[in-house]
Structure formats: structure tokens, C-alpha cells
Design a protein around this motif. Sequence first.
Motif, PDB file in Angstrom:
ATOM      1  N   PRO B 185      11.655   3.852   2.801  1.00 40.49           N
ATOM      2  CA  PRO B 185      11.311   4.892   3.781  1.00 40.49           C
ATOM      3  C   PRO B 185      12.020   6.238   3.565  1.00 40.49           C
ATOM      4  N   LEU B 186      13.252   6.204   3.105  1.00 38.84           N
ATOM      5  CA  LEU B 186      13.963   7.472   2.869  1.00 38.84           C
ATOM      6  C   LEU B 186      13.266   8.270   1.765  1.00 38.84           C
ATOM      7  N   GLN B 187      12.962   7.578   0.665  1.00 41.86           N
ATOM      8  CA  GLN B 187      12.274   8.202  -0.468  1.00 41.86           C
ATOM      9  C   GLN B 187      10.887   8.701  -0.055  1.00 41.86           C
ATOM     10  N   VAL B 188      10.185   7.895   0.739  1.00 46.82           N
ATOM     11  CA  VAL B 188       8.833   8.261   1.166  1.00 46.82           C
ATOM     12  C   VAL B 188       8.869   9.542   1.989  1.00 46.82           C
ATOM     13  N   ARG B 189       9.798   9.586   2.944  1.00 41.98           N
ATOM     14  CA  ARG B 189       9.854  10.770   3.817  1.00 41.98           C
ATOM     15  C   ARG B 189      10.082  12.027   2.973  1.00 41.98           C
ATOM     16  N   ARG B 190      10.984  11.921   2.012  1.00 48.59           N
ATOM     17  CA  ARG B 190      11.304  13.098   1.186  1.00 48.59           C
ATOM     18  C   ARG B 190      10.139  13.515   0.298  1.00 48.59           C
ATOM     19  N   LEU B 191       9.528  12.543  -0.390  1.00 45.72           N
ATOM     20  CA  LEU B 191       8.470  12.894  -1.338  1.00 45.72           C
ATOM     21  C   LEU B 191       7.218  13.387  -0.611  1.00 45.72           C
ATOM     22  N   VAL B 192       6.894  12.758   0.516  1.00 47.66           N
ATOM     23  CA  VAL B 192       5.699  13.175   1.255  1.00 47.66           C
ATOM     24  C   VAL B 192       5.892  14.585   1.804  1.00 47.66           C
ATOM     25  N   ARG B 203      -5.916  15.996   3.205  1.00 47.34           N
ATOM     26  CA  ARG B 203      -6.373  15.711   1.836  1.00 47.34           C
ATOM     27  C   ARG B 203      -5.406  14.797   1.079  1.00 47.34           C
ATOM     28  N   LEU B 204      -4.348  14.355   1.734  1.00 49.27           N
ATOM     29  CA  LEU B 204      -3.349  13.497   1.067  1.00 49.27           C
ATOM     30  C   LEU B 204      -3.434  12.072   1.601  1.00 49.27           C
ATOM     31  N   THR B 205      -3.512  11.098   0.693  1.00 50.45           N
ATOM     32  CA  THR B 205      -3.511   9.678   1.087  1.00 50.45           C
ATOM     33  C   THR B 205      -2.263   9.005   0.536  1.00 50.45           C
ATOM     34  N   LEU B 206      -1.684   8.124   1.343  1.00 48.57           N
ATOM     35  CA  LEU B 206      -0.563   7.291   0.875  1.00 48.57           C
ATOM     36  C   LEU B 206      -1.076   5.870   0.697  1.00 48.57           C
ATOM     37  N   HIS B 207      -0.699   5.291  -0.427  1.00 47.72           N
ATOM     38  CA  HIS B 207      -1.153   3.937  -0.779  1.00 47.72           C
ATOM     39  C   HIS B 207       0.097   3.088  -0.984  1.00 47.72           C
ATOM     40  N   PHE B 208       0.376   2.236   0.008  1.00 44.62           N
ATOM     41  CA  PHE B 208       1.594   1.412  -0.062  1.00 44.62           C
ATOM     42  C   PHE B 208       1.248  -0.055  -0.262  1.00 44.62           C
ATOM     43  N   HIS B 209       2.086  -0.718  -1.020  1.00 46.34           N
ATOM     44  CA  HIS B 209       2.030  -2.177  -1.111  1.00 46.34           C
ATOM     45  C   HIS B 209       3.212  -2.739  -0.326  1.00 46.34           C
ATOM     46  N   ASN B 210       3.028  -3.962   0.162  1.00 48.81           N
ATOM     47  CA  ASN B 210       4.066  -4.582   0.989  1.00 48.81           C
ATOM     48  C   ASN B 210       4.910  -5.576   0.188  1.00 48.81           C
ATOM     49  N   THR B 211       5.007  -5.343  -1.095  1.00 53.23           N
ATOM     50  CA  THR B 211       5.636  -6.287  -2.024  1.00 53.23           C
ATOM     51  C   THR B 211       7.036  -6.716  -1.583  1.00 53.23           C
ATOM     52  N   ARG B 212       7.785  -5.802  -1.010  1.00 55.30           N
ATOM     53  CA  ARG B 212       9.158  -6.110  -0.580  1.00 55.30           C
ATOM     54  C   ARG B 212       9.324  -5.951   0.933  1.00 55.30           C
ATOM     55  N   GLY B 213       8.196  -6.027   1.651  1.00 51.90           N
ATOM     56  CA  GLY B 213       8.253  -6.068   3.114  1.00 51.90           C
ATOM     57  C   GLY B 213       8.379  -4.722   3.801  1.00 51.90           C
ATOM     58  N   LEU B 214       8.282  -3.615   3.036  1.00 52.66           N
ATOM     59  CA  LEU B 214       8.540  -2.301   3.631  1.00 52.66           C
ATOM     60  C   LEU B 214       7.280  -1.490   3.881  1.00 52.66           C
ATOM     61  N   GLY B 215       6.116  -2.094   3.718  1.00 55.89           N
ATOM     62  CA  GLY B 215       4.877  -1.325   3.783  1.00 55.89           C
ATOM     63  C   GLY B 215       4.712  -0.534   5.077  1.00 55.89           C
ATOM     64  N   LEU B 216       4.854  -1.192   6.208  1.00 56.15           N
ATOM     65  CA  LEU B 216       4.615  -0.485   7.470  1.00 56.15           C
ATOM     66  C   LEU B 216       5.763   0.458   7.816  1.00 56.15           C
ATOM     67  N   ALA B 217       6.976   0.110   7.414  1.00 52.70           N
ATOM     68  CA  ALA B 217       8.095   1.055   7.589  1.00 52.70           C
ATOM     69  C   ALA B 217       7.836   2.318   6.756  1.00 52.70           C
ATOM     70  N   ASN B 218       7.258   2.148   5.575  1.00 48.60           N
ATOM     71  CA  ASN B 218       6.939   3.318   4.748  1.00 48.60           C
ATOM     72  C   ASN B 218       5.826   4.157   5.375  1.00 48.60           C
ATOM     73  N   VAL B 219       4.868   3.515   6.017  1.00 48.52           N
ATOM     74  CA  VAL B 219       3.819   4.272   6.720  1.00 48.52           C
ATOM     75  C   VAL B 219       4.452   5.158   7.792  1.00 48.52           C
ATOM     76  N   LEU B 220       5.359   4.598   8.582  1.00 45.61           N
ATOM     77  CA  LEU B 220       5.970   5.390   9.654  1.00 45.61           C
ATOM     78  C   LEU B 220       6.818   6.524   9.090  1.00 45.61           C
ATOM     79  N   ALA B 221       7.494   6.262   7.979  1.00 48.14           N
ATOM     80  CA  ALA B 221       8.285   7.327   7.345  1.00 48.14           C
ATOM     81  C   ALA B 221       7.367   8.441   6.849  1.00 48.14           C
ATOM     82  N   ALA B 222       6.240   8.074   6.256  1.00 48.60           N
ATOM     83  CA  ALA B 222       5.289   9.088   5.774  1.00 48.60           C
ATOM     84  C   ALA B 222       4.713   9.879   6.948  1.00 48.60           C
ATOM     85  N   ARG B 223       4.424   9.186   8.039  1.00 45.91           N
ATOM     86  CA  ARG B 223       3.922   9.875   9.229  1.00 45.91           C
ATOM     87  C   ARG B 223       4.946  10.872   9.767  1.00 45.91           C
TER      88      ARG B 223
END
Lengths: 308, 308
Positions: B185-192, B203-223
Motif C-alpha cells: 500500500p505504501l508503494q501504491v499510494r506513491r506511484l499512483v 483514464r487510469l486503471t489499477l490491476h492488482f493481484h491478491n497473491t500476498r493478501g494485500l489486494g484490497l488494501a492496495n485498492v484503498l491505498a490507490a483510492r
Amino acid sequence: MSARDVLIVQEVAPRDGFQIEPRFIETADKIALIDALSRAGFTRIEATSFVSPKAVPALRDAAEVLERIARCPGTIYVALVPNLKGAERALAAKADELNLVMSASETHNRANMGLTCEASLAAFARIVEAARGTGVRLNATVATAFGCPFEGAQAPERVLDLVNRYLALGVEGVTLADTTGMANPLQVRRLVARALSRIPAERLTLHFHNTRGLGLANVLAAREAGALRFDAALGGLGGCPFAPGATGNICTEDLVSMCHEMAIATGLDLDALIRLSRGLPALVGHDVPGQVAKAGRPCDLHAPPRTA
Amino acid sequence: MSARDVLIVQEVAPRDGFQIEPRFIETADKIALIDALSRAGFTRIEATSFVSPKAVPALRDAAEVLERIARCPGTIYVALVPNLKGAERALAAKADELNLVMSASETHNRANMGLTCEASLAAFARIVEAARGTGVRLNATVATAFGCPFEGAQAPERVLDLVNRYLALGVEGVTLADTTGMANPLQVRRLVARALSRIPAERLTLHFHNTRGLGLANVLAAREAGALRFDAALGGLGGCPFAPGATGNICTEDLVSMCHEMAIATGLDLDALIRLSRGLPALVGHDVPGQVAKAGRPCDLHAPPRTA
């Protein structure tokens, strides 16, 4: 290092995980796991529960476990206690801390503890008396703090009133538990912020289940509100009696991996946790939900395939 | 309703999910699922991929799928295309949008596409030419934007440079993809946040995989950084070739449940999604990772047990 850079994990697999396993985990295996967890760096381990051996045969060896583990200096070994009798057994077994539990939901408390909420609070007062002068710490948990599977949403005022009553009884720590994984990050941020106006972060624990996939998102939401201390179970052990196939507690090694990737220190040895988690399926006889133990850490790289 | 209260989900199970299933999903079943997804309210569905039928036999029926689905007015049916030949097939099959893909990682791009990154960009330019005047939209994806399983971390400057080059080519949309679930999530917030200084959120889409359980946390960070649009797969289909047993794309119904609990509108029919997800194990022949389909929505209450 500021508080924002630290997260304290209390390992609960030996209690919240093992209590629902249908296969009895041998006492020696429980002790070996707790000892390995101590070596991995935990400062807090919920080691067992002094519930009725008839009600929860999985933890009928609570006293023997506490007696035979190799206690690590600086680690607090916690025992969950459901009532005064359990507290007396836990005190005799020299638990470092007792974790008292009742539900915010009247319906859940009757179903889970066989008591009204007021009767649970009265029992808490007797446990506080029994523990006085022993030097043993007390923590009290509000179960179903983020929702009850029977009643639905719980009023934040109800949860916060219980926090106040716990503190008035003289317990040191309070846990807000999302017993069946109903919490969402917006709700968590709001309730934790209000709880932290009553109790300092060092004394508040959040206990999340990953039943609907939001466990780690809820951890980050709680952290944003100022929380520091979280329960988690190795491998994501634990479960939900109302959701067959649903995942259990948030997974310790997934939480720790997330923290370390985000430069949040836990004091824990992630490699050791992954090794221990990879041993769980053989111990419990089934796959476990933890994902980092399957996928590896993000920094564990692979060899590229040969291309023409 | 402000942009903060809305999240747009692009359903990718028919492409990113089905492409790795070892069992061929019958064309009629693919079409029935896509049609049901259209009725559930999606405005964007990645319906298939025009890859080589030899390389990915699972999607060898791409043209037939696009021909036979019942297109819903207002829904954009996207086709992934790996090269000019795929783009020509997708244009002939009347895809509404082409999704061009290359990796930030040179090593991953060679392994996945058999091309250097510069060769991929040159192919993108030819695809842009081929699509000119057709009215078909173009989106371009930066795969491994948050880390490569061969190379590890990718420099944000490299990813942002690719975003710039995509936009200079004239594509309308850009996707940043966490191809093997390495993001935090820290990396996602910064890069987004940095990406959104180059391209508007619409026009920007984020495509996350939940491979290590962080998928939805990454969505909230991107939001939190301002993102609006996310890929997700029904049931959490998809996977990671380097992590047997690891989970795949973030799960559509888990994401939608989270959003609705947080008062974020998606325009999607969650009950319909849960019903569709519960049909997936029969369709694909194995359990799927989605959790809300197993546990039910948080508001789905249970009858309390009878107590004495």
C-alpha cells in the motif's frame, strides 16, 4: 523510530487457531510451536484458553502447555479465560496475563458464554478481585465489536461504553474483536479513533478476522487512526462457525510481510514465521489460508525461463 | 455524489481468469457468464484475449465470444492484444477497446512477450495506426509496474516513463498492473499519486493481484491517492505461474462488498455477483479464492443457537 513505524503483533494461533481444529493437536506439538514463536520474536503470545475441557476439548491441556513452554524473558504469555473458574486455573498455571471475553451483542454473549452481558461484567469484577496482588495482568475483549452474526451492526456507543466499564473495573488492556469478520475499513477508522480517546494505543489491541478478505485493509485503517497492537494467527488459522470454508484470523506472516514492505518494524523474524507456517498443514491436517507462505516474500525472485 | 464515493470495476475474469484454467471453458459458458456480468451492471468487461491459440488454447475462441455475446448498451467490451496480428483480429471481431500489454521489466517482457521493451513499443505504434479511424478505444498496460518476479523492484521513473510514452502514442487509457502481487500500500499510494500527475483518474486503471493478501488494501491505498478504476475478477480467478496455490486477481465480489459497506457506489448488483461466483467452482472444476461468496455479506445474519 516513531510509533508510526512500529506495529506490535500478538500471536494467537495456539488459542484462536487450535481451539476450532477438529483434530487434537498433541500437547508436545503445541509447546514446540509456542517455543518456536517465542524464538521468532513475539513479545505477546496468547498461548491457550482455560475453557471447560468438555466445551473445548482441543484446549484441555491448557495447564500443561503453560507449565512446559520455555518462557522467553520479555514475552508475555496470555491465557483466555471465560469465567472465574477459568481465571483461577489460569492463575494457578502462572499465565502472565488473563484475557477476559464477552460480546457487545447480548445475543452473541448468551450463545457464546451462556450469560447476559451484565452477568459477564459481574464475573469480570470477581476475576479482577481474584487477580489482585498476583502481579498478573488483565486484558478484556469486546467480542462482536464490529458486528454480530445474529444481531448485525453494533452501536459504537455500546462498544465504547463497554470499554469505559472495563477500564473502570481496572483492567490494563482492552481488545476490540471483529469476531466473525464483519468490519470494514471506514468503520474501523472511526471506532478506533473514538476508542483511542479513552485508552492509550499501547493498551488497545485490534483483533481482526479475514472472513471477507478485509483483514489487512482493516489493520491499515486502524493504524491510520493510531492503533499499534494487533492479534494475528500463524497461517491465518482460526475460523468462523457460520461460514464453512471461510478464512480465519488475519495471517501473521502476511501481516508481517506487509509491514516490512512498508518499512513498519515488527521485531519479528519473517523467514522463521514462513518456515513455521509451512509446517502447519502437516500439524493440523489441512491447507491453511496464509498466502505469503505459499507465494514467498515479494523479494523472493525467480529464474526467468529460457527463451529462444 | 463525489468521485470519492464511486469506484469503477472492470471485470477481467473472462480474460485473466480463464486464460490460465487448465480445463477449457466451453464457449457457450464463457458467453453466458459475460452476458450475466453485463446484466450485473459492469460498464467495462475484459472479455477475451487475441493471443496465439497455440500459446493460450484456453482463449482460442476469442472471435466467437465477441461475436455471440449480447452487448449491453453502455458496456465497453475489451480485448487484450499482444501484438499487431492480435489487434487486427480484435478489430475484425469488433472489440470496443484494445488493451495493449508490455512489461516495465525487460526480463519479464522477453519471457512473456518474446520481445524487448523497445520492440513492444514499436508494435504499439503499429497497433495505434491500425486502429486509427475505427472508433475503437485503446488502453495500454504496464505489466510488472510494482515489481517483477525475475528482476524485483522496478524504478518508479521507468514505469512513469512508459506512461508518458503510451500517452505520446495516443492511447486513451493506461493500466498499472501488479502482475504477480508484489505491491504494497505504501508503494501504491506513491506511484499512483505520481501517475495521476500525468493522466486523469478517469483514464487510469489499477490491476492488482491478491497473491500476498494485500489486494484490497492496495485498492484503498490507490483510492487515497485519487484512483477510480480497478480491474477485478469474479471469484478471485486468475493466478500466478510462480506461486502454485497462490490466489489470483483481486476478487470482484469481495471488492464490491467492501465498497458498499464503506458507502462507495459501484453500480453493481452484489447479490448477482455472489450467485455467479458460487457457480464458478462447477464451471472451472476447483475451489476459487473469493471469500464473500463463501461467508456471505456482512449483513447476512444467522439464527442464534437455542440455549438452555
